[in-house]
Design an enzyme around this catalytic site. Sequence first.
Site, PDB file in Angstrom:
ATOM      1  CE  LYS A  52      -3.305  -3.219  10.318  1.00 49.06           C
ATOM      2  NZ  LYS A  52      -3.661  -2.191   9.337  1.00 49.06           N
ATOM      3  CE  LYS A 100      -3.342  -0.571   2.777  1.00 49.31           C
ATOM      4  NZ  LYS A 100      -4.235  -0.705   3.935  1.00 49.31           N
ATOM      5  CB  SER A 129      -0.617   7.948   8.872  1.00 50.36           C
ATOM      6  OG  SER A 129      -1.642   7.556   9.742  1.00 50.36           O
TER       7      SER A 129
HETATM    8  P1  NAD Z   1     -13.841   0.204  13.247  1.00 51.37           P
HETATM    9  O1  NAD Z   1     -13.595  -0.617  14.454  1.00 51.37           O
HETATM   10  O2  NAD Z   1     -13.910   1.687  13.399  1.00 51.37           O
HETATM   11  O3  NAD Z   1     -15.185  -0.235  12.486  1.00 51.37           O
HETATM   12  C1  NAD Z   1     -15.479  -1.516  12.062  1.00 51.37           C
HETATM   13  C2  NAD Z   1     -16.999  -1.659  12.029  1.00 51.37           C
HETATM   14  O4  NAD Z   1     -17.334  -2.896  11.418  1.00 51.37           O
HETATM   15  C3  NAD Z   1     -17.627  -1.648  13.425  1.00 51.37           C
HETATM   16  O5  NAD Z   1     -18.684  -0.709  13.451  1.00 51.37           O
HETATM   17  C4  NAD Z   1     -18.121  -3.089  13.583  1.00 51.37           C
HETATM   18  O6  NAD Z   1     -19.279  -3.172  14.399  1.00 51.37           O
HETATM   19  C5  NAD Z   1     -18.412  -3.467  12.141  1.00 51.37           C
HETATM   20  N1  NAD Z   1     -18.479  -4.904  11.917  1.00 51.37           N
HETATM   21  C6  NAD Z   1     -17.794  -5.893  12.514  1.00 51.37           C
HETATM   22  N2  NAD Z   1     -18.135  -7.079  12.015  1.00 51.37           N
HETATM   23  C7  NAD Z   1     -19.071  -6.851  11.076  1.00 51.37           C
HETATM   24  C8  NAD Z   1     -19.834  -7.688  10.196  1.00 51.37           C
HETATM   25  N3  NAD Z   1     -19.679  -8.996  10.200  1.00 51.37           N
HETATM   26  N4  NAD Z   1     -20.715  -7.113   9.358  1.00 51.37           N
HETATM   27  C9  NAD Z   1     -20.873  -5.789   9.345  1.00 51.37           C
HETATM   28  N5  NAD Z   1     -20.194  -4.949  10.145  1.00 51.37           N
HETATM   29  C10 NAD Z   1     -19.298  -5.466  11.002  1.00 51.37           C
HETATM   30  O7  NAD Z   1     -12.693  -0.229  12.230  1.00 51.37           O
HETATM   31  P2  NAD Z   1     -12.130   0.596  10.989  1.00 51.37           P
HETATM   32  O8  NAD Z   1     -10.953   1.365  11.458  1.00 51.37           O
HETATM   33  O9  NAD Z   1     -13.251   1.272  10.313  1.00 51.37           O
HETATM   34  O10 NAD Z   1     -11.547  -0.599  10.095  1.00 51.37           O
HETATM   35  C11 NAD Z   1     -12.371  -1.360   9.238  1.00 51.37           C
HETATM   36  C12 NAD Z   1     -11.514  -2.017   8.173  1.00 51.37           C
HETATM   37  O11 NAD Z   1     -10.784  -1.020   7.456  1.00 51.37           O
HETATM   38  C13 NAD Z   1     -10.465  -2.990   8.689  1.00 51.37           C
HETATM   39  O12 NAD Z   1     -10.282  -4.022   7.741  1.00 51.37           O
HETATM   40  C14 NAD Z   1      -9.209  -2.147   8.738  1.00 51.37           C
HETATM   41  O13 NAD Z   1      -8.031  -2.922   8.663  1.00 51.37           O
HETATM   42  C15 NAD Z   1      -9.399  -1.312   7.494  1.00 51.37           C
HETATM   43  N6  NAD Z   1      -8.633  -0.067   7.489  1.00 51.37           N
HETATM   44  C16 NAD Z   1      -8.779   0.868   8.448  1.00 51.37           C
HETATM   45  C17 NAD Z   1      -8.057   2.050   8.375  1.00 51.37           C
HETATM   46  C18 NAD Z   1      -8.242   3.163   9.363  1.00 51.37           C
HETATM   47  O14 NAD Z   1      -7.686   4.257   9.133  1.00 51.37           O
HETATM   48  N7  NAD Z   1      -8.991   2.994  10.428  1.00 51.37           N
HETATM   49  C19 NAD Z   1      -7.144   2.255   7.317  1.00 51.37           C
HETATM   50  C20 NAD Z   1      -7.026   1.274   6.326  1.00 51.37           C
HETATM   51  C21 NAD Z   1      -7.780   0.111   6.426  1.00 51.37           C
END
Ligand code: NAD
Length: 473
Positions: free
Chosen positions: A108, A96, A364
């Site tokens: 990670k 990425k 970031s």
């Molecule tokens: P988060 O914890 O803020 O949100 C995740 C959401 O998904 C929660 O509301 C949770 O209840 C919901 N969830 C869990 N299981 C579920 C299911 N089976 N069906 C539907 N919803 C479900 O996490 P985030 O930071 O938003 O991260 C989400 C994804 O994005 C992850 O794969 C993470 O690696 C990726 N990601 C996050 C970031 C970031 O900046 N936060 C950056 C790149 C990638």
Amino acid sequence: MANLADENKFFADVCKNFDSAAQFTNHPEGLLNQIKTCNSVYRFQFPIRRGNGFEVIDAWRVEHSHHMSPTKGGIRYSEMVNEDEVMALAALMTYKCAIVNVPFGGAKGGIKINTKQYSVAELETITRRYTTELIKKNFIGPGIDVPAPDYGSGEREMSWIADTYMTMNPGQLDALGCVTGKPIALHGIRGRKEATGRGVAYAVRECVEVAEDMAKLGFKAGLGDKRVIVQGLGNVGYHSAKFLSEFGATIVGLCEFEGAIYNPDGLNVDEVFAHRKNTGSILDFPGATSFKNSMEGLEQDCDIIVPAALENQFTELNIRNIKAKIIAEGANGPTTPEAEAIFTEMGGIIIPDMYCNAGGVTVSYFEWLKNLSHVAFGRMENRYAANSNANLINTLENLTGKTILPEHRLMIVKGASEMELVNSGLEDTMIHSYHEIRETLMTKPGTKTLRTAAFVNSIDKIAVSYMNLGVWP
Ligand code: NAD
């Protein structure tokens, strides 16, 4: 959802995607293996006091690639996290960063807990102890390895990490650059919280703007007529939905772990968010159909799906039920290679995670630069630019005898704020990277998918770094 059978598959899936792309490059096998492998895997356990006893917490930090320093990647707080998952996510971070030209290696972290079962005080203890363990092994630092938020963690956890690191490294001038995703008061950067979702929206917008590609899907170019389902209403999902609707798309479905809702006429994301806050669930949102089975929500009629929860959501078992023609991967690893092969065969486009959700690491990077330079973007120039622009407008008005409307004057005169500079850097990055990937797809016959093309670009860039380091002749 990920299950036990999948537990050792995610890293293998990433490697499988890597191998599919590697055949379109000319690098020696040894170099390809070096790029692919995880350089350091640190697994550790530590106790915390709970109730009348103790509990042992499992945790990891994986630094996938040291071809650049520091390494960078979020920390996942989840009871499902395991070593394979952290390795896979670290590897994705390497690719990425290369795709969006952010000069970091990938890393990670993982802490195996269900955050809902711990008090805030316990979460703080866990986060501070996790940080201390990283410090002890030299696995954290502004020039070593810089964590960030991921699933289950956010600004609060990042500020505990920063505070622990600064306490244990007194006088270290750049200490705040040891972690990103911090609150603004702790020298985080404006726009970081929403950056990943905003980046997803830019990625989708860029993809649907290409008339030639949309025609192959039977779509018109543009977001205006696109119907979108988003899975996960957390940081990435909420902001993806919010910005996609701001850019003109209609959010027709939202899925959370408790179920899904669907309304072909559109859903107001903020109202759904408020409804969930008040009732504890997205279900029974007025005017929408509710599904107790969250996966059923993904199978409703739409043009674009944004999975923004966890990995392995689309597999060979359910991909044929998906009505969308575009999957924009907000989450990491939501589509298995088997599912992708089927979806591509069905004529669909996947905007791959390693590009699609790179907005977070891009901003970031801006935050890290801000911490190293010890000054907010725009702070020195903002007022100067505003005064110079005002002088220019005044001179023009005097020379022409005409007066510019106050609202136009305001728009022209003002200097750029930190938020505007961050968003513009992010938008530029997402636009540039999309076309770089698409260019490879169009010019390297056989690459077939945006993911393979993205991997090709990424591998080429990392290979050059190794050669420049003198590691490879
Ligand atoms: P988060 O914890 O803020 O949100 C995740 C959401 O998904 C929660 O509301 C949770 O209840 C919901 N969830 C869990 N299981 C579920 C299911 N089976 N069906 C539907 N919803 C479900 O996490 P985030 O930071 O938003 O991260 C989400 C994804 O994005 C992850 O794969 C993470 O690696 C990726 N990601 C996050 C970031 C970031 O900046 N936060 C950056 C790149 C990638």
